[in-house]
Motif scaffolding. Structure first.
Motif, PDB file in Angstrom:
ATOM      1  N   ILE A  43       0.841  -1.198   0.000  1.00  0.00           N
ATOM      2  CA  ILE A  43       0.000   0.000   0.000  1.00  0.00           C
ATOM      3  C   ILE A  43       0.877   1.249   0.000  1.00  0.00           C
ATOM      4  CG2 ILE A  43      -1.610   1.371   1.395  1.00  0.00           C
ATOM      5  CD1 ILE A  43      -2.845  -1.369   2.285  1.00  0.00           C
ATOM      6  N   LEU A  44       1.880   1.285   0.879  1.00  0.00           N
ATOM      7  CA  LEU A  44       2.774   2.444   0.957  1.00  0.00           C
ATOM      8  C   LEU A  44       3.561   2.632  -0.334  1.00  0.00           C
ATOM      9  CD1 LEU A  44       4.096   2.143   4.620  1.00  0.00           C
ATOM     10  CD2 LEU A  44       2.508   3.854   3.696  1.00  0.00           C
ATOM     11  N   ALA A  45       4.035   1.546  -0.922  1.00  0.00           N
ATOM     12  CA  ALA A  45       4.781   1.633  -2.182  1.00  0.00           C
ATOM     13  C   ALA A  45       3.877   2.167  -3.293  1.00  0.00           C
ATOM     14  CB  ALA A  45       5.346   0.269  -2.559  1.00  0.00           C
ATOM     15  N   ASN A  46       2.638   1.701  -3.336  1.00  0.00           N
ATOM     16  CA  ASN A  46       1.697   2.186  -4.346  1.00  0.00           C
ATOM     17  C   ASN A  46       1.385   3.665  -4.156  1.00  0.00           C
ATOM     18  OD1 ASN A  46       1.563  -0.358  -5.504  1.00  0.00           O
ATOM     19  ND2 ASN A  46      -0.356  -0.908  -4.490  1.00  0.00           N
ATOM     20  N   GLN A  47       1.232   4.092  -2.901  1.00  0.00           N
ATOM     21  CA  GLN A  47       0.971   5.504  -2.622  1.00  0.00           C
ATOM     22  C   GLN A  47       2.160   6.365  -3.039  1.00  0.00           C
ATOM     23  OE1 GLN A  47       0.044   5.477   1.578  1.00  0.00           O
ATOM     24  NE2 GLN A  47      -2.133   5.092   1.213  1.00  0.00           N
ATOM     25  N   LYS A  48       3.365   5.901  -2.748  1.00  0.00           N
ATOM     26  CA  LYS A  48       4.565   6.651  -3.113  1.00  0.00           C
ATOM     27  C   LYS A  48       4.683   6.764  -4.631  1.00  0.00           C
ATOM     28  CE  LYS A  48       9.467   7.026  -2.181  1.00  0.00           C
ATOM     29  NZ  LYS A  48      10.598   6.514  -1.421  1.00  0.00           N
ATOM     30  N   GLN A  49       4.412   5.673  -5.334  1.00  0.00           N
ATOM     31  CA  GLN A  49       4.473   5.693  -6.796  1.00  0.00           C
ATOM     32  C   GLN A  49       3.421   6.651  -7.365  1.00  0.00           C
ATOM     33  OE1 GLN A  49       6.867   4.199  -8.782  1.00  0.00           O
ATOM     34  NE2 GLN A  49       5.937   5.601 -10.246  1.00  0.00           N
ATOM     35  N   ALA A  50       2.230   6.651  -6.784  1.00  0.00           N
ATOM     36  CA  ALA A  50       1.168   7.551  -7.239  1.00  0.00           C
ATOM     37  C   ALA A  50       1.579   9.011  -7.029  1.00  0.00           C
ATOM     38  CB  ALA A  50      -0.136   7.250  -6.516  1.00  0.00           C
ATOM     39  N   GLU A  51       2.235   9.302  -5.905  1.00  0.00           N
ATOM     40  CA  GLU A  51       2.708  10.666  -5.639  1.00  0.00           C
ATOM     41  C   GLU A  51       3.780  11.068  -6.646  1.00  0.00           C
ATOM     42  OE1 GLU A  51       3.966  10.675  -1.560  1.00  0.00           O
ATOM     43  OE2 GLU A  51       1.915  10.406  -0.820  1.00  0.00           O
ATOM     44  N   LEU A  52       4.702  10.158  -6.963  1.00  0.00           N
ATOM     45  CA  LEU A  52       5.736  10.447  -7.960  1.00  0.00           C
ATOM     46  C   LEU A  52       5.120  10.685  -9.326  1.00  0.00           C
ATOM     47  CD1 LEU A  52       8.460   7.825  -6.937  1.00  0.00           C
ATOM     48  CD2 LEU A  52       8.575  10.308  -6.641  1.00  0.00           C
ATOM     49  N   ASP A  53       4.146   9.860  -9.690  1.00  0.00           N
ATOM     50  CA  ASP A  53       3.471  10.015 -10.974  1.00  0.00           C
ATOM     51  C   ASP A  53       2.755  11.360 -11.043  1.00  0.00           C
ATOM     52  OD1 ASP A  53       4.384   7.487 -11.662  1.00  0.00           O
ATOM     53  OD2 ASP A  53       2.450   6.499 -11.317  1.00  0.00           O
ATOM     54  N   GLU A  54       2.087  11.740  -9.966  1.00  0.00           N
ATOM     55  CA  GLU A  54       1.369  13.016  -9.927  1.00  0.00           C
ATOM     56  C   GLU A  54       2.343  14.183 -10.029  1.00  0.00           C
ATOM     57  OE1 GLU A  54      -1.500  15.841  -9.909  1.00  0.00           O
ATOM     58  OE2 GLU A  54      -1.804  13.686 -10.109  1.00  0.00           O
ATOM     59  N   ALA A  55       3.491  14.072  -9.365  1.00  0.00           N
ATOM     60  CA  ALA A  55       4.495  15.129  -9.433  1.00  0.00           C
ATOM     61  C   ALA A  55       5.010  15.287 -10.862  1.00  0.00           C
ATOM     62  CB  ALA A  55       5.651  14.834  -8.481  1.00  0.00           C
ATOM     63  N   LYS A  56       5.198  14.187 -11.569  1.00  0.00           N
ATOM     64  CA  LYS A  56       5.648  14.250 -12.959  1.00  0.00           C
ATOM     65  C   LYS A  56       4.608  14.939 -13.834  1.00  0.00           C
ATOM     66  CE  LYS A  56       8.527  10.101 -12.891  1.00  0.00           C
ATOM     67  NZ  LYS A  56       8.652   8.724 -13.374  1.00  0.00           N
ATOM     68  N   VAL A  57       3.336  14.604 -13.617  1.00  0.00           N
ATOM     69  CA  VAL A  57       2.264  15.213 -14.402  1.00  0.00           C
ATOM     70  C   VAL A  57       2.196  16.706 -14.107  1.00  0.00           C
ATOM     71  CG1 VAL A  57      -0.252  15.310 -14.679  1.00  0.00           C
ATOM     72  CG2 VAL A  57       0.910  13.105 -14.620  1.00  0.00           C
ATOM     73  N   SER A  58       2.284  17.082 -12.834  1.00  0.00           N
ATOM     74  CA  SER A  58       2.235  18.493 -12.461  1.00  0.00           C
ATOM     75  C   SER A  58       3.398  19.260 -13.064  1.00  0.00           C
ATOM     76  CB  SER A  58       2.258  18.650 -10.943  1.00  0.00           C
ATOM     77  OG  SER A  58       1.083  18.139 -10.375  1.00  0.00           O
ATOM     78  N   LYS A  59       4.587  18.681 -13.015  1.00  0.00           N
ATOM     79  CA  LYS A  59       5.762  19.336 -13.578  1.00  0.00           C
ATOM     80  C   LYS A  59       5.609  19.482 -15.081  1.00  0.00           C
ATOM     81  CE  LYS A  59      10.756  19.245 -13.743  1.00  0.00           C
ATOM     82  NZ  LYS A  59      11.973  18.577 -13.379  1.00  0.00           N
ATOM     83  N   SER A  60       5.107  18.455 -15.713  1.00  0.00           N
ATOM     84  CA  SER A  60       4.900  18.497 -17.159  1.00  0.00           C
ATOM     85  C   SER A  60       3.911  19.593 -17.526  1.00  0.00           C
ATOM     86  CB  SER A  60       4.380  17.139 -17.649  1.00  0.00           C
ATOM     87  OG  SER A  60       4.010  17.211 -19.008  1.00  0.00           O
TER      88      SER A  60
END
Length: 84
Positions: A43-60
């Motif tokens: 669960i924690l790994a999935n949440q961390k990956q989702a946060e990284l993915d969201e950060a990439k989208v926001s930066k893009s």
């Protein structure tokens, strides 16, 4: 993730969290509804990956200075007042 059913206290669906309480009513969950340590790590790994993915989208999105029609956005403001 495993479906842990519904909270015996409030009847809401048990969510994929690392907490041993219902996120809706706060009641401690019975042992059969608590996620194992391995499940919690996932669960924690999935949440961390989702946060990284969201950060990439926001930066893009923040690096995109072009409008839908291909024009450049003007990021300045115009208060309409004079600059005397």
């Amino acid at each position: 993730m495993n479906d842990k059913g519904n909270c015996e206290s409030c009847g809401r669906k048990i969510q994929n969290t690392v907490f041993d309480k219902c996120m809706y009513c706060g009641e401690v969950l019975p042992k059969h509804q608590i996620f194992s340590e391995n499940e919690k790590e996932t669960i924690l790994a999935n949440q961390k990956q989702a946060e990284l993915d969201e950060a990439k989208v926001s930066k893009s999105k923040s690096n995109n200075h072009f409008g839908r029609d291909g024009g450049v956005f003007y990021l300045g403001g115009d208060s309409g007042g004079s600059c005397d």
